[in-house]
Structures are given as structure tokens and as C-alpha cells.
Design a protein around this motif. Structure first.
Motif, mmCIF file in Angstrom:
data_model
loop_
_atom_site.group_PDB
_atom_site.id
_atom_site.type_symbol
_atom_site.label_atom_id
_atom_site.label_comp_id
_atom_site.label_asym_id
_atom_site.label_seq_id
_atom_site.Cartn_x
_atom_site.Cartn_y
_atom_site.Cartn_z
ATOM 1 N N ALA A 159 6.220 7.257 14.602
ATOM 2 C CA ALA A 159 6.906 8.017 16.006
ATOM 3 C C ALA A 159 5.916 9.073 16.284
ATOM 4 N N ARG A 160 4.661 9.123 15.865
ATOM 5 C CA ARG A 160 3.675 10.121 16.231
ATOM 6 C C ARG A 160 4.208 11.605 15.970
ATOM 7 N N LEU A 161 4.930 11.932 15.038
ATOM 8 C CA LEU A 161 5.474 13.213 14.998
ATOM 9 C C LEU A 161 4.146 14.160 14.182
ATOM 10 N N ASP A 162 4.012 15.320 14.424
ATOM 11 C CA ASP A 162 3.065 16.417 13.724
ATOM 12 C C ASP A 162 3.182 16.042 12.363
ATOM 13 N N PRO A 163 1.688 15.764 11.602
ATOM 14 C CA PRO A 163 1.843 15.540 10.153
ATOM 15 C C PRO A 163 2.432 16.910 9.566
ATOM 16 N N ILE A 164 2.359 17.910 10.004
ATOM 17 C CA ILE A 164 2.975 19.122 9.170
ATOM 18 C C ILE A 164 4.632 18.884 8.916
ATOM 19 N N LEU A 165 5.277 18.228 10.299
ATOM 20 C CA LEU A 165 6.695 18.275 10.288
ATOM 21 C C LEU A 165 7.089 16.872 9.369
ATOM 22 N N VAL A 166 6.174 15.920 9.295
ATOM 23 C CA VAL A 166 6.531 14.421 8.679
ATOM 24 C C VAL A 166 6.337 14.986 7.123
ATOM 25 N N ASN A 167 5.567 15.536 6.544
ATOM 26 C CA ASN A 167 5.356 16.131 5.201
ATOM 27 C C ASN A 167 6.576 16.990 4.834
ATOM 28 N N PHE A 168 7.093 17.913 5.794
ATOM 29 C CA PHE A 168 8.215 18.806 5.372
ATOM 30 C C PHE A 168 9.193 17.869 5.362
ATOM 31 N N ILE A 169 9.713 17.079 6.203
ATOM 32 C CA ILE A 169 10.866 16.372 6.154
ATOM 33 C C ILE A 169 10.870 15.241 5.019
ATOM 34 N N SER A 170 10.018 14.810 4.591
ATOM 35 C CA SER A 170 9.536 13.485 3.580
ATOM 36 C C SER A 170 9.989 14.482 2.164
ATOM 37 N N THR A 171 9.360 15.552 2.176
ATOM 38 C CA THR A 171 9.552 16.451 0.859
ATOM 39 C C THR A 171 10.755 16.688 0.678
ATOM 40 N N LEU A 172 11.689 17.442 1.776
ATOM 41 C CA LEU A 172 12.688 17.905 1.860
ATOM 42 C C LEU A 172 13.854 16.610 1.582
ATOM 43 N N LEU A 173 13.529 15.330 1.919
ATOM 44 C CA LEU A 173 14.295 14.267 1.784
ATOM 45 C C LEU A 173 14.219 13.925 0.301
ATOM 46 N N ASN A 174 13.142 13.725 -0.136
ATOM 47 C CA ASN A 174 12.844 13.454 -1.439
ATOM 48 C C ASN A 174 13.279 14.376 -2.569
ATOM 49 N N THR A 175 13.386 15.554 -2.510
ATOM 50 C CA THR A 175 14.033 16.652 -3.364
ATOM 51 C C THR A 175 15.359 16.686 -3.234
ATOM 52 N N THR A 176 16.304 16.344 -2.014
ATOM 53 C CA THR A 176 17.584 16.379 -1.738
ATOM 54 C C THR A 176 18.142 15.049 -2.770
ATOM 55 N N LEU A 177 17.533 13.889 -2.363
ATOM 56 C CA LEU A 177 17.938 12.692 -3.076
ATOM 57 C C LEU A 177 17.771 12.948 -4.889
ATOM 58 N N VAL A 178 16.357 13.542 -5.245
ATOM 59 C CA VAL A 178 16.508 13.654 -6.725
ATOM 60 C C VAL A 178 17.611 14.462 -7.233
ATOM 61 N N LEU A 179 17.877 15.452 -6.556
ATOM 62 C CA LEU A 179 19.031 16.540 -6.925
ATOM 63 C C LEU A 179 20.356 15.693 -6.952
ATOM 64 N N LEU A 180 20.711 14.802 -6.197
ATOM 65 C CA LEU A 180 21.932 13.982 -6.272
ATOM 66 C C LEU A 180 21.838 13.007 -7.355
ATOM 67 N N VAL A 181 20.671 12.565 -7.657
ATOM 68 C CA VAL A 181 20.302 11.401 -8.985
ATOM 69 C C VAL A 181 20.755 12.139 -9.997
ATOM 70 N N ILE A 182 20.156 13.444 -10.253
ATOM 71 C CA ILE A 182 20.430 14.226 -11.490
ATOM 72 C C ILE A 182 21.867 14.479 -11.537
#
Length: 275
Positions: A52-75
């Protein structure tokens, strides 16, 4: 009195080992598979956002936030499989988070400002900006701070709270910039000749844009000089080169044409009283 304990291996296996072992194995499977799925989901989101050609900073932030949230749910799911009361655990984590938040309120304000910067994106990597009283090219934006690289290659780290809470000037947002110069000549110099020279130097410079048109005019009759405003438009990346070149060219040409550029001076007249 003699106490006799009889351990039935089959009963021990059926009552304790098998149920608890099954729960532990299932919890580990949930955690391992959940981690793999969370990583895959984060990776897929990163690829989609990059397409989608979003800013790399925004891409990294969203992916990190998504991964952290999912890992917490898994725990949480893994712990619930062990029979633990996850409601109490969530409440405990929330209380601990509140205590930590009160202790780190300044850091959290920088975190909140970082989220706002990433979401609203008033500038991007490589932009030349002035934020928090510091000017430089944006080198990196993190959750807590923004790193700028100054023209003389210094690295300045500015807390995001200072960035988002103050006026921000982005010199790279637009493709063009206007150079604002003030050139003074002495009252005894030829005004029309000086203006003609300025127009010639600006018009003939290959990096000065034709549109928007430049502006040269007498702006002020100062105490010791007649001041011209010289305002050519250039591409943003050519700003400093053109400014320096025009400054040098004006001085050399005025010297060659006998047009004086005055400097501050004071005339003192002494009158001797005659007795």
C-alpha cells in the motif's frame, strides 16, 4: 503409632501425571503454534502495508504492535489451558501497568507523542525539519524520540514530547522554496544599475525557477543603505547552493561595477570652541 503410605502407580498416573501432562503439552502447543501464527500474521500485515506504499515507520509500528498483541493473547490462552484464573492475571497486570505508568509518566507522554507522530506523519525520513529548537534531516523516528542529523553531521535526539508539543517546520514538504535575501547598497551608488545587475544574476542562474517568478524590489531606505529584497524560487534541494552562489556573485559583480555595499559606520564631527 505407625503410619503406612501406599502409592498406587496407576492411580498416580491417571490422577496427576496424565491430566497435568496433557494440559502442559496442550499449553506448550498453544504457545508455540500461537507464536508462529502471530509472526505469520505480523509478516503478512507488513507485506500488505508495504504494497500500500505506507511510510516505513508506520508499517514497522503497526506490525510490531500487532505481533505484541497477538503474543499476549496466546500467553493468556496458554495459561487458561493450565487452569489458571486469567481474569485475576489480567487484573494483576493492569494494576502493575498502572503503577508503572505513574512512575514513567514522562516516558509515556513521549510514547503518546510518538504514536501521534507516526499516525499523523507531519514529516518523514529524510525531510529537513526544525523541531524542538533543533534543525536537521530526519534520520530515525522511534516510539520515544526523533533522531535528527544536522548539516555538519551531528546526531541530535529529541524526545517526541518536545517534538509534538512544539511548533514544527518542515522545509522539505513542498517541492520548491523561496530564497529571501536582503542586499544593501550605499546612497551614493546607482540604484537602477544595481537593480539591473541583481535581475541579471538571478535570471541567468540555471537553478532559479521561471515559475513562480522571482521578485526584486527596493524594500527599505535604511540608516546607511538602500536595501533590496531578492526573492528567487528554487527546488528545495537546491536552496543552499543557490543562496551561497548568488551571495558570492552579487559581491563580485558589485565590486566590478563600482557599486558600494555599505557597512555600519559612524561619522563623528568635532567642533572646537573659539574663545
Amino acid at each position: 503409632m505407625n503410619w503406612t503410605f501406599t502409592i498406587n502407580p496407576q492411580q498416580l498416573w491417571e490422577t496427576y501425571v496424565l491430566p497435568w501432562g496433557t494440559q502442559i503439552v496442550l499449553a506448550l502447543l498453544i504457545f508455540i503454534v500461537g507464536r508462529i501464527l502471530a509472526r505469520a500474521a505480523s509478516h503478512g500485515a507488513t507485506k500488505a502495508l508495504e504494497r500500500a506504499r505506507l511510510d516505513p515507520i508506520l508499517v514497522n509500528f503497526i506490525s510490531t504492535l500487532l505481533n505484541t498483541t497477538l503474543v499476549l493473547l496466546v500467553i493468556v490462552f496458554a495459561l487458561s489451558q493450565l487452569g489458571l484464573d486469567t481474569t485475576s492475571l489480567v487484573a494483576l497486570v493492569g494494576a502493575a501497568g498502572l503503577a508503572v505508568g505513574l512512575a514513567l509518566k514522562d516516558s509515556l507522554s513521549h510514547f503518546a507523542a510518538g504514536v501521534m507522530l507516526i499516525v499523523f506523519r507531519p514529516f518523514k525520513l529524510g525531510d529537513y525539519v526544525e523541531v524542538g529548537g533543533v534543525a536537521g534531516s530526519v534520520d530515525k523516528i522511534t516510539i520515544f524520540s526523533t533522531r535528527l542529523k544536522t548539516p555538519d553531521n551531528k546526531v541530535v535526539t529529541v524526545p517526541n514530547g518536545n517534538v509534538f508539543g512544539n511548533t514544527m517546520v518542515n522545509y522539505s514538504e513542498e517541492a520548491t522554496r523561496r530564497i529571501d535575501m536582503v542586499v544593501g547598497i550605499s546612497y551614493g551608488s546607482d540604484l537602477l544599475k544595481a537593480k539591473s545587475i541583481l535581475e541579471e544574476l538571478v535570471k541567468d542562474h540555471d537553478k532559479v525557477l521561471k515559475d513562480p517568478a522571482y521578485k526584486i524590489a527596493v524594500s527599505e531606505l535604511a540608516d546607511s543603505s538602500v536595501n533590496f529584497i531578492v526573492r528567487p524560487w528554487v527546488k528545495a534541494e537546491d536552496y543552499w547552493d543557490v543562496r551561497f552562489q548568488l551571495t558570492e556573485s552579487i559581491k563580485l559583480r558589485f565590486d566590478a561595477e563600482g557599486i558600494e555595499i555599505p557597512f555600519p559606520q559612524m561619522d563623528v564631527h568635532w567642533h572646537k570652541d573659539v574663545a
